[in-house]
Design an enzyme around this catalytic site. Structure first.
Site, short mmCIF file in Angstrom:
data_model
loop_
_atom_site.label_atom_id
_atom_site.label_comp_id
_atom_site.label_asym_id
_atom_site.label_seq_id
_atom_site.Cartn_x
_atom_site.Cartn_y
_atom_site.Cartn_z
CE LYS A 209 5.07 0.53 -2.74
NZ LYS A 209 4.24 1.17 -1.69
CB SER B 160 -0.92 0.00 1.22
OG SER B 160 -1.91 1.01 1.09
CE LYS C 298 6.18 3.62 7.15
NZ LYS C 298 5.17 4.61 6.71
CB SER D 200 -16.81 2.46 -41.37
OG SER D 200 -16.74 3.23 -42.54
#
Length: 642
Positions: free
Chosen positions: A42, A37, A171, A547
């Site tokens: 990271k 998250s 953490k 088209s």
């Protein structure tokens, strides 16, 4: 699936190919990604790995210190996350947007790590990063526990085939390194991850900011006796699985430097092969034995997954780029229809029936998505109502058909030969990543029936060359009026014709279709198929359809032989079409009463190089029709005689 709370030590897999004399050994390579998250840490974790493993150069450190003063989020300390967040927008917002790759090495192993975004809107970036990885480090903020994005990224990793997971509970310093917090999060993750096919899940308590249990063991977690994160990454075995798979060798290049050598170059996708082994060309079924395995360093007796080699065979058999070599006893699937999971990665949504290019290894052919069975809720892996399209970041399960058979494995059997990408034929952009789930065998007993009376015989009887005159333009441009006048003139000249008009076919053949993008594509696909059959019957076919998409007009063209498709662009400015508005459609569209109306809230892609171009703002419909017939009747432009 094995759940490991305290990662166990496993034997290291070290490649032993050195200089051939045993003087050195090369460290094997582990590709892994970090995901999870937003704000789980990271980028900080990877920065800590690079910093503590001493793989940051002095100039990089100097630049990092300068950027930290400007954009850092940890006070006066160096913000290690900024090592990965290289884009200015990432630094300013403190988030990861794109996948960042970094290389580093320890004494035991080399690593390539992918730092992937945590935001839901960048799910495609995370999936891209996972597609080339052997292991996922899924971060969890110890303060927040398991979140929706944790579940989403775990599911995508499972779907894409990542089999090893490290649950990095970060953490922990903010929770006083409480063992109960750690154990609770591990138990929660174990509960919902049971349905995923991970081979191993290891859990590590750490603090990326301060380095606890990242590279060195922390004194703050005396209750944890497992390895550090780096220690586990150094020891996990991810290579033996690829070697245990059947041999697969996608041919990338036919190597013919002279008349005396003919080899087939590529990278071994999986398995192991030796000189003398029998191989089969998957699509043709031709077999031969390996005569030699050639590398830049000389010939070798065997080759394994990941090696780039040139293989020569004992027999001269037809092999070209795109072919797949495999053992005779373990052949791959060869089919022209599959069911697959698609991860849509483009802002332009999927259109059923639209032709795309599928690239599977070195194979590349035209394909269409024929049906969308269901969508997947990436939050809980449940099935959602399919609809008719996929939007950016959505995952769907669909059926696909190829222009010609391809050789492959199911993704569950072999990730390397069971994955593919889709490419938009018009923009050349990669629009989706796909996973082969299984092959469809519904067409294996359907074959073309030979007939004695063919298109040539029918055309000769009518004394004409069959063609399609494809009229395209905005509503109100005069397509139908001009096409009708052209048909009357051709009929008067003794030609055998048939006019397909946009409004008329919607009363029958296409009455089940609306005016969404998907329905417009299917509308033109059906008209193209009908036109092809009428040309096969020897007729001159006139079609009058808006088209609006160039790719569908191109599809209709490619259904026919060279010279049989004549695009007639009836070019009329939008304001003139609105002034005419015989049916009152533009007025209703402006009032919002008609949705997806071409020219108002739906696009029209004008032809770039039509065979015939007429502008009805400067000529009457009669003049346009006469000009078209005149061009068609000139021998130096089109020879209508048979």
């Amino acid at each position: 699936m094995t759940i490991v709370t305290e990662p166990k030590q496993v034997s290291s897999v070290v490649a032993t190919k050195g200089d051939g004399f045993g003087h050195e050994q090369s460290r094997d390579l582990l590709r892994f990604l970090t995901c999870g998250s937003v704000d789980d840490g990271k980028s900080t974790l990877i920065g800590r790995l690079l910093y503590d493993s001493k793989t940051i150069f002095e100039d990089q450190m100097t630049a990092l210190e300068a950027v930290s003063k400007k954009h850092g989020t940890v006070g006066d300390e160096v913000d290690l996350a900024l090592l990965l967040d290289g884009l200015q927008a990432e630094q300013e917002q403190g988030i990861t947007i794109d996948v960042a790759y970094r290389f580093f090495a320890s004494e035991k192993r080399k690593f390539i790590v992918a730092d992937t975004p945590g935001h839901e809107q960048y799910t495609r970036n995370m999936a891209t990063g996972a597609s080339n990885c052997d292991l996922a480090v899924i971060l969890v903020d110890a303060r927040k526990g398991i979140l929706t994005q944790t579940r989403r990224h775990s599911f995508i990793n499972s779907l894409i085939g990542v089999r090893h997971v490290v649950l990095a509970i970060n953490k922990m310093d903010l929770m006083d390194f409480d063992q109960e917090v750690f154990d609770t999060i591990v138990a929660d993750y174990k509960d919902f991850a049971q349905s995923f096919e991970f081979e191993t899940i290891a859990a590590v308590p750490l603090s990326a900011r301060f380095g606890d249990n990242v590279v060195t063991r922390s004194d703050n977690t005396p209750w944890y006796d497992g390895p550090t994160l780096l220690g586990y990454l150094e020891e996990i075995d991810v290579e033996s699985a690829d070697l245990a798979l059947p041999f697969r060798f996608p041919v990338q290049w036919v190597n013919r430097p002279n008349l005396n050598f003919r080899g087939f170059s590529g990278t071994v996708a999986s398995g192991l092969a030796r000189v003398g082994d029998e191989l089969v060309v998957a699509k043709s079924g031709k077999t031969s034995r390996i005569k030699s395995i050639v590398t830049m360093d000389g010939d070798q007796e065997d080759t394994e997954a990941g090696e780039a080699v040139t293989i020569t065979l004992e027999d001269e058999i037809d092999i070209s780029r795109g072919d797949l070599l495999a053992p005779s006893a373990h052949r791959p699937l060869v089919t022209d229809q599959i069911s697959a999971h698609l991860i849509w990665m483009d802002s332009t949504h999927l259109l059923l029936g639209r032709p795309y290019i599928i690239k599977m290894g070195s194979q590349q052919v035209q394909t269409t998505v024929t049906s969308l069975k269901h969508k997947l809720d990436v939050n809980d892996a449940s099935h959602l109502t399919a609809g008719k399209t996929l939007e950016l970041n959505e995952i769907g399960f669909c059926n696909m058909a190829f222009a010609e058979p391809l050789a492959m494995d199911t993704y569950e059997e072999n990730q390397k030969t069971g994955s593919f990408i889709l490419i938009d034929r018009f923009t050349n952009q990669t629009v989706a990543a796909g996973l082969v789930w299984f092959g469809l065998r519904r067409a294996e007993n359907i074959h073309w029936q030979a007939v004695d009376v063919d298109k040539g015989a029918r055309a000769e009887q009518k004394h004409q060359k069959p063609k399609v005159l494809w009229f395209t333009g905005l509503s109100g441009s005069g397509k139908s009026t001009i096409a009708n006048l052209v048909e009357k003139k051709l009929h008067g000249d003794g030609r055998h014709t048939y006019l397909l008009d946009g409004d008329n076919v919607r009363h029958g053949l296409n009455k089940d279709l609306g005016f969404t993008d998907v329905d417009r594509v299917e509308n033109i696909r059906r008209i193209g198929e009908v036109s092809r059959l009428m040309v096969d019957a020897g007729l001159i076919v006139l079609t009058a359809f808006i088209s609006p998409y160039a790719s569908e007009r191109r599809l209709a063209r490619e259904m026919l032989e060279e010279g049989e498709f004549i695009e007639v662009f009836v070019d009329t400015p939008l304001e003139i079409c609105e002034q005419r508005d015989v049916k009152g459609l533009y007025a209703k569209a402006r009032q919002g009463k008609i949705k997806n109306f071409t020219g108002i809230d739906a696009p029209y892609e004008a032809p770039l190089n039509p065979e015939i171009h007429v502008n009805t703002s400067t000529m009457t419909a009669q003049d346009a029709a006469e000009r078209i017939v005149d061009l068609l009747s000139r021998d130096d432009v089109y020879d209508w005689s048979i």
